[in-house]
Motif scaffolding. Sequence first.
Motif, PDB file in Angstrom:
ATOM      1  N   ILE A   1      -0.946   6.194 -13.856  1.00  0.00           N
ATOM      2  CA  ILE A   1      -0.854   4.834 -14.382  1.00  0.00           C
ATOM      3  C   ILE A   1      -0.375   4.863 -15.828  1.00  0.00           C
ATOM      4  O   ILE A   1       0.483   4.080 -16.241  1.00  0.00           O
ATOM      5  CB  ILE A   1      -2.221   4.129 -14.276  1.00  0.00           C
ATOM      6  CG1 ILE A   1      -2.625   3.999 -12.807  1.00  0.00           C
ATOM      7  CG2 ILE A   1      -2.163   2.741 -14.926  1.00  0.00           C
ATOM      8  CD1 ILE A   1      -4.004   3.440 -12.581  1.00  0.00           C
ATOM      9  N   VAL A   2      -0.926   5.804 -16.616  1.00  0.00           N
ATOM     10  CA  VAL A   2      -0.501   5.951 -18.010  1.00  0.00           C
ATOM     11  C   VAL A   2       0.973   6.331 -18.067  1.00  0.00           C
ATOM     12  O   VAL A   2       1.748   5.805 -18.877  1.00  0.00           O
ATOM     13  CB  VAL A   2      -1.350   7.013 -18.731  1.00  0.00           C
ATOM     14  CG1 VAL A   2      -0.879   7.207 -20.164  1.00  0.00           C
ATOM     15  CG2 VAL A   2      -2.831   6.633 -18.702  1.00  0.00           C
TER      16      VAL A   2
ATOM     17  N   THR B   1      -0.309   5.462  -4.247  1.00  0.00           N
ATOM     18  CA  THR B   1      -1.005   6.303  -3.270  1.00  0.00           C
ATOM     19  C   THR B   1      -2.384   6.697  -3.776  1.00  0.00           C
ATOM     20  O   THR B   1      -3.375   6.649  -3.039  1.00  0.00           O
ATOM     21  CB  THR B   1      -0.175   7.568  -2.973  1.00  0.00           C
ATOM     22  OG1 THR B   1       1.121   7.183  -2.489  1.00  0.00           O
ATOM     23  CG2 THR B   1      -0.862   8.437  -1.924  1.00  0.00           C
ATOM     24  N   TYR B   2      -2.467   7.094  -5.048  1.00  0.00           N
ATOM     25  CA  TYR B   2      -3.744   7.498  -5.628  1.00  0.00           C
ATOM     26  C   TYR B   2      -4.727   6.324  -5.712  1.00  0.00           C
ATOM     27  O   TYR B   2      -5.913   6.460  -5.383  1.00  0.00           O
ATOM     28  CB  TYR B   2      -3.528   8.061  -7.034  1.00  0.00           C
ATOM     29  CG  TYR B   2      -3.209   9.531  -7.080  1.00  0.00           C
ATOM     30  CD1 TYR B   2      -4.072  10.484  -6.554  1.00  0.00           C
ATOM     31  CD2 TYR B   2      -2.034   9.974  -7.684  1.00  0.00           C
ATOM     32  CE1 TYR B   2      -3.776  11.829  -6.610  1.00  0.00           C
ATOM     33  CE2 TYR B   2      -1.729  11.328  -7.753  1.00  0.00           C
ATOM     34  CZ  TYR B   2      -2.611  12.248  -7.213  1.00  0.00           C
ATOM     35  OH  TYR B   2      -2.311  13.587  -7.274  1.00  0.00           O
ATOM     36  N   VAL B   3      -4.260   5.169  -6.188  1.00  0.00           N
ATOM     37  CA  VAL B   3      -5.145   4.017  -6.392  1.00  0.00           C
ATOM     38  C   VAL B   3      -5.817   3.600  -5.089  1.00  0.00           C
ATOM     39  O   VAL B   3      -6.957   3.152  -5.066  1.00  0.00           O
ATOM     40  CB  VAL B   3      -4.356   2.840  -7.010  1.00  0.00           C
ATOM     41  CG1 VAL B   3      -5.154   1.542  -6.934  1.00  0.00           C
ATOM     42  CG2 VAL B   3      -4.005   3.145  -8.462  1.00  0.00           C
TER      43      VAL B   3
ATOM     44  N   ARG C   1      -5.459   0.816 -20.858  1.00  0.00           N
ATOM     45  CA  ARG C   1      -5.587   0.831 -22.320  1.00  0.00           C
ATOM     46  C   ARG C   1      -4.822   2.001 -22.930  1.00  0.00           C
ATOM     47  O   ARG C   1      -4.107   1.843 -23.921  1.00  0.00           O
ATOM     48  CB  ARG C   1      -7.074   0.919 -22.709  1.00  0.00           C
ATOM     49  CG  ARG C   1      -7.860  -0.354 -22.444  1.00  0.00           C
ATOM     50  CD  ARG C   1      -9.326  -0.148 -22.743  1.00  0.00           C
ATOM     51  NE  ARG C   1     -10.084  -1.384 -22.597  1.00  0.00           N
ATOM     52  CZ  ARG C   1     -11.412  -1.463 -22.710  1.00  0.00           C
ATOM     53  NH1 ARG C   1     -12.113  -0.361 -22.984  1.00  0.00           N
ATOM     54  NH2 ARG C   1     -12.014  -2.612 -22.571  1.00  0.00           N
ATOM     55  N   ILE C   2      -4.993   3.173 -22.335  1.00  0.00           N
ATOM     56  CA  ILE C   2      -4.249   4.339 -22.830  1.00  0.00           C
ATOM     57  C   ILE C   2      -2.758   4.117 -22.613  1.00  0.00           C
ATOM     58  O   ILE C   2      -1.926   4.483 -23.457  1.00  0.00           O
ATOM     59  CB  ILE C   2      -4.713   5.618 -22.098  1.00  0.00           C
ATOM     60  CG1 ILE C   2      -6.185   5.898 -22.405  1.00  0.00           C
ATOM     61  CG2 ILE C   2      -3.867   6.821 -22.513  1.00  0.00           C
ATOM     62  CD1 ILE C   2      -6.778   7.024 -21.595  1.00  0.00           C
ATOM     63  N   GLY C   3      -2.418   3.509 -21.492  1.00  0.00           N
ATOM     64  CA  GLY C   3      -1.022   3.275 -21.165  1.00  0.00           C
ATOM     65  C   GLY C   3      -0.321   2.361 -22.159  1.00  0.00           C
ATOM     66  O   GLY C   3       0.844   2.570 -22.497  1.00  0.00           O
TER      67      GLY C   3
ATOM     68  N   GLN D   1      -9.751   5.350 -12.893  1.00  0.00           N
ATOM     69  CA  GLN D   1     -10.297   4.503 -13.946  1.00  0.00           C
ATOM     70  C   GLN D   1      -9.166   3.601 -14.451  1.00  0.00           C
ATOM     71  O   GLN D   1      -8.536   3.873 -15.469  1.00  0.00           O
ATOM     72  CB  GLN D   1     -10.880   5.359 -15.063  1.00  0.00           C
ATOM     73  CG  GLN D   1     -12.026   6.242 -14.590  1.00  0.00           C
ATOM     74  CD  GLN D   1     -12.718   6.950 -15.744  1.00  0.00           C
ATOM     75  OE1 GLN D   1     -12.434   6.705 -16.914  1.00  0.00           O
ATOM     76  NE2 GLN D   1     -13.638   7.835 -15.417  1.00  0.00           N
ATOM     77  N   VAL D   2      -8.934   2.532 -13.723  1.00  0.00           N
ATOM     78  CA  VAL D   2      -7.779   1.677 -13.991  1.00  0.00           C
ATOM     79  C   VAL D   2      -7.852   1.043 -15.372  1.00  0.00           C
ATOM     80  O   VAL D   2      -6.864   1.018 -16.114  1.00  0.00           O
ATOM     81  CB  VAL D   2      -7.659   0.579 -12.908  1.00  0.00           C
ATOM     82  CG1 VAL D   2      -6.508  -0.369 -13.237  1.00  0.00           C
ATOM     83  CG2 VAL D   2      -7.460   1.202 -11.534  1.00  0.00           C
TER      84      VAL D   2
END
Length: 261
Positions: A189-190, A67-69, A81-83, A75-76
């Motif tokens: 996402i993370v 929903t957010y994307v 990367r953090i994920g 910042q996908v």
Amino acid sequence: MPDISLTTLVFLCLAAAAAGWIDAVVGGGGLLLLPAMLLGLPHVQTAQILGTNKAVAIVGTSGAAITYVRKAPVQVKTAVRIGLAALAGSMGGAFFAAGISSDVLRPVIMLVLLGVAAFVMLRPAFGTATDAERRTVTRARTIAAIVLVGGGIGFYDGLVGPGTGTFLVLALTAVLHLDLVTASATAKIVNICTNGGALAMFAYQGTVMWQLAALMAVFNLAGGMFGARMALRKGSEFVRGVLLVVVFSLVAKLAFDQWTA
């Protein structure tokens, strides 16, 4: 799946829906869902509750992320990367989670919640980043977010879990100067990665009650998608207000539970 009364099942499903809404708006839906499961399933091992919680949460988080994307400036690339760092951290945390008991869990969650509330209240402008602040984000800050935010919070998510989404929102806002809505969107996402890593470890250990998780996940998904739409519509001030209400309500409940235990 253990024998569960209809009343308890309804209670857990409603808690899952509310947790999905909270998680989508400010993160930390586990701060509601995990205590609810500890209360509703007092004779179930803590490791099974933690594993089932992950199976439920990853569904609602995924729905909120989609929903957010679609509508928010997520910042996908940074989130992925953090994920990935969080995925490794959460698997490590989940490996050590079997020894955690509910008697230890409640006071730890209370202390964490009070820290979150103090931070947000002492920083009135927190979560309202300006364009100038966003331009000061350096490569070093991004690397710090990947290593410390991803790895550190990921480990906490696998070990204990509750509040991970909230901590991600706070950390992403503080380190990368995101506004609260964008931070919430990026955190989803993370959080999918942290939930996925922890769930994989719990599934390997056989501590997931899949039938119960599947039912609760339907309600968690509905709550998550509804919460994401509301956060996008109402903005950062709404997110901040919900965050404080949720934190203080849960501190009061957990303090009561600890006092009467």
